[in-house]
Design an enzyme around this catalytic site. Structure first.
Site, PDB file in Angstrom:
ATOM      1  N   PHE A 172       0.857  -1.180   0.000  1.00 19.23           N
ATOM      2  CA  PHE A 172       0.000   0.000   0.000  1.00 19.23           C
ATOM      3  C   PHE A 172       0.899   1.238   0.000  1.00 19.23           C
ATOM      4  CE2 PHE A 172      -2.217  -3.461   2.132  1.00 19.23           C
ATOM      5  CZ  PHE A 172      -3.404  -3.517   1.419  1.00 19.23           C
ATOM      6  N   ARG A 207       2.517   4.719  -1.736  1.00 20.34           N
ATOM      7  CA  ARG A 207       2.321   5.830  -2.659  1.00 20.34           C
ATOM      8  C   ARG A 207       3.629   6.117  -3.374  1.00 20.34           C
ATOM      9  NH1 ARG A 207       0.960  10.439   1.336  1.00 20.34           N
ATOM     10  NH2 ARG A 207       2.540   9.256   2.472  1.00 20.34           N
ATOM     11  N   GLU A 208       3.602   6.207  -4.686  1.00 19.60           N
ATOM     12  CA  GLU A 208       4.817   6.603  -5.390  1.00 19.60           C
ATOM     13  C   GLU A 208       5.205   8.011  -4.944  1.00 19.60           C
ATOM     14  OE1 GLU A 208       5.425   6.036  -9.533  1.00 19.60           O
ATOM     15  OE2 GLU A 208       4.121   4.287  -9.602  1.00 19.60           O
ATOM     16  N   ASN A 265      -9.804  16.195  -4.283  1.00 14.99           N
ATOM     17  CA  ASN A 265      -9.399  17.343  -5.091  1.00 14.99           C
ATOM     18  C   ASN A 265      -9.819  17.136  -6.536  1.00 14.99           C
ATOM     19  OD1 ASN A 265      -8.191  18.544  -2.876  1.00 14.99           O
ATOM     20  ND2 ASN A 265      -6.185  17.656  -3.304  1.00 14.99           N
ATOM     21  N   GLY A 307     -10.045  17.677 -10.530  1.00 17.80           N
ATOM     22  CA  GLY A 307      -9.016  18.035 -11.482  1.00 17.80           C
ATOM     23  C   GLY A 307      -8.956  17.101 -12.666  1.00 17.80           C
ATOM     24  N   CYS A 316      -0.996   2.120 -10.654  1.00 15.59           N
ATOM     25  CA  CYS A 316      -1.915   1.334  -9.806  1.00 15.59           C
ATOM     26  C   CYS A 316      -3.386   1.556 -10.115  1.00 15.59           C
ATOM     27  CB  CYS A 316      -1.640   1.643  -8.335  1.00 15.59           C
ATOM     28  SG  CYS A 316      -0.019   1.091  -7.757  1.00 15.59           S
ATOM     29  N   LYS A 374       2.052  12.327 -11.196  1.00 16.74           N
ATOM     30  CA  LYS A 374       1.891  13.086  -9.962  1.00 16.74           C
ATOM     31  C   LYS A 374       3.236  13.716  -9.634  1.00 16.74           C
ATOM     32  CE  LYS A 374       2.107  10.917  -5.991  1.00 16.74           C
ATOM     33  NZ  LYS A 374       1.846  10.033  -4.837  1.00 16.74           N
TER      34      LYS A 374
END
Length: 427
Positions: free
Chosen positions: A156, A158-159, A255, A257, A264, A324
């Site tokens: 789990f 996050r990059e 958010n 956008g 993923c 991101k």
């Protein structure tokens, strides 16, 4: 404990370095010799915040890399499969690399005496560990399931924040067929302050997919609300700030956008859709999550056309290429469909990203790449902001070099100035 890690992508490289930080001895296995050489030299094969420091600290000591499966299996107690699970042409999961890793592990396990645990950490659809990986290992090792351990331990991470997430988890899930193998896998995380959820492999696999599908759904929900707010003249960010204060909902992933990307969410939601279809269930909500996410970049280009008319020979600056911030990963980046549509409409694209220029060149070699936002903006007829890089928040005078100061903001990054035509995607 002695661990071998099969695959040195984001999950494999980060897991290897973090397990070394927890005191384990780690052997990385990869077929790419350049990755092996980099890891042994203490150089990360991919960019990830904090990874370089860990590899520099442990390479040649607790952490080494090789292409030799036999060496890795013989010199470890537990092997993690951390290889990629890309989508096939229909959006379903492609297990080819997982199967190949399982076969190689089985071949090596055949030569080893004593108990060895094999753990699937790759993201795979429910049933894969038991119905695909286990039979392959049994076949290639000439052993039965009771002769070795098998488990599923989803990640789990996050990059961009993967090292932090590994060392500060909010959940650890271990799915095993038998208690012994599950105990061994759970013990690897004893240095972390987090409860370990124990379950069976197929439930562990489903937890990963449900987790990512839920987050993707929140994003598409926020974008749907944002699109409606845009039409009604309402600030969707003001709406979602209030909605996020509800403890049942929370403020994260609301958010509005340009949508989600990366290795993923898009892949995993599509894979879950495919698995649901296999059992005769039509996942209407999940399909809509993907469909809405695919339309957001198109909406940005349409906003641009509404102002400029024809895009032929117009110079459009695209700021942000990674999916991101804090990563160079362009997989499923929302800038990719935007650039493609701009080119299809005859526009000239001028691009800049703090880290992802070189990766995007592999997809689009015929657009202009620049080393700063100001250079990308020079002489542009419009600018499209696609990634949440912090440096974009402070842009101001850089827009003065544009031919026309028209900005389509896909990430709610800017406070518009007086002399700028500013258009938010959902606000």
């Amino acid at each position: 404990m002695k661990i071998s890690i099969i695959g040195t992508g984001y999950v494999g490289a980060v897991s290897a370095a973090c397990f070394a930080e927890l005191g384990h001895e780690v052997i990385c296995v990869d077929v790419d010799q350049s990755k092996i050489d980099r890891i042994n030299a203490g150089i990360p094969p991919i960019y990830e915040e904090g990874l370089s420091e860990l590899l520099e600290k442990y390479a040649g000591r607790r952490l080494n890399a090789t292409s030799d499966y036999d060496f890795a299996v013989m010199n470890s107690d537990i092997s993690f499969i951390c290889v990629g699970t890309p989508s096939d042409s229909h959006g379903n999961i492609d297990l080819g690399i997982v199967k190949a890793a399982g076969a190689s592990l089985g071949d090596s396990l055949k030569k080893k005496e004593g108990y060895h645990v094999i753990v699937v950490k790759s993201t795979v659809v429910p049933g894969t560990t038991e119905k695909v990986v286990l039979p392959i290992i049994e076949k290639h090792s000439d052993k039965l399931a009771e002769d070795f351990g098998i488990a599923m331990n989803p990640e789990f991470l996050r990059e961009g924040k993967a090292v932090y997430d590994f060392m500060h988890p909010d959940k650890i899930v271990v799915g095993s067929i038998d208690k012994k193998s599950g105990d061994i896998v759970a013990s690897l995380y004893s240095g972390l302050e987090c409860e370990v959820t124990r379950t069976n492999p197929r439930t562990a696999e489903m937890i990963k997919y449900a987790n990512n599908a839920c987050l993707a759904t929140k994003i598409s929900f926020a974008n749907e609300i944002g699109n409606i707010c845009k039409g009604l003249g309402i600030d969707t960010y003001e709406v979602m700030r209030a909605v996020g204060r509800d403890f049942r909902i929370g403020p994260y992933f609301l958010n509005s956008g340009a949508g989600f990307g990366g290795s993923c969410f898009p892949k995993d939601v599509r894979a879950l859709i495919g698995k649901a279809s296999e059992i005769g269930y039509e996942p209407v909500l999940l399909r809509s999550v993907i469909e809405l996410n695919e339309t957001q970049p198109t909406r940005m280009v349409q906003l641009l056309k509404n102002r400029l008319g024809s895009l032929r020979e117009k110079k459009i600056a695209v700021l942000g290429l990674a999916f991101k911030n804090d990563t160079d990963d362009i997989r499923e980046s929302r800038s990719t469909p935007v650039i493609k549509e701009l080119l299809d409409n005859g526009a000239r694209v001028s691009a800049y990203d703090p880290m992802a220029n070189e990766n995007m060149k592999m997809l689009f070699s015929d657009i202009e790449y620049h080393s700063s936002a100001a250079d990308a903006l020079r002489g542009a007829d419009a600018c499209m902001i696609m990634t949440e890089w912090d440096e974009f928040k402070s842009l101001g005078k850089e827009f003065d070099v544009m031919k026309r100061r028209l900005i389509i903001d896909g990430r709610h990054m800017l406070t518009p100035g007086k002399d700028v035509e500013y258009i938010g995607l959902c606000w």
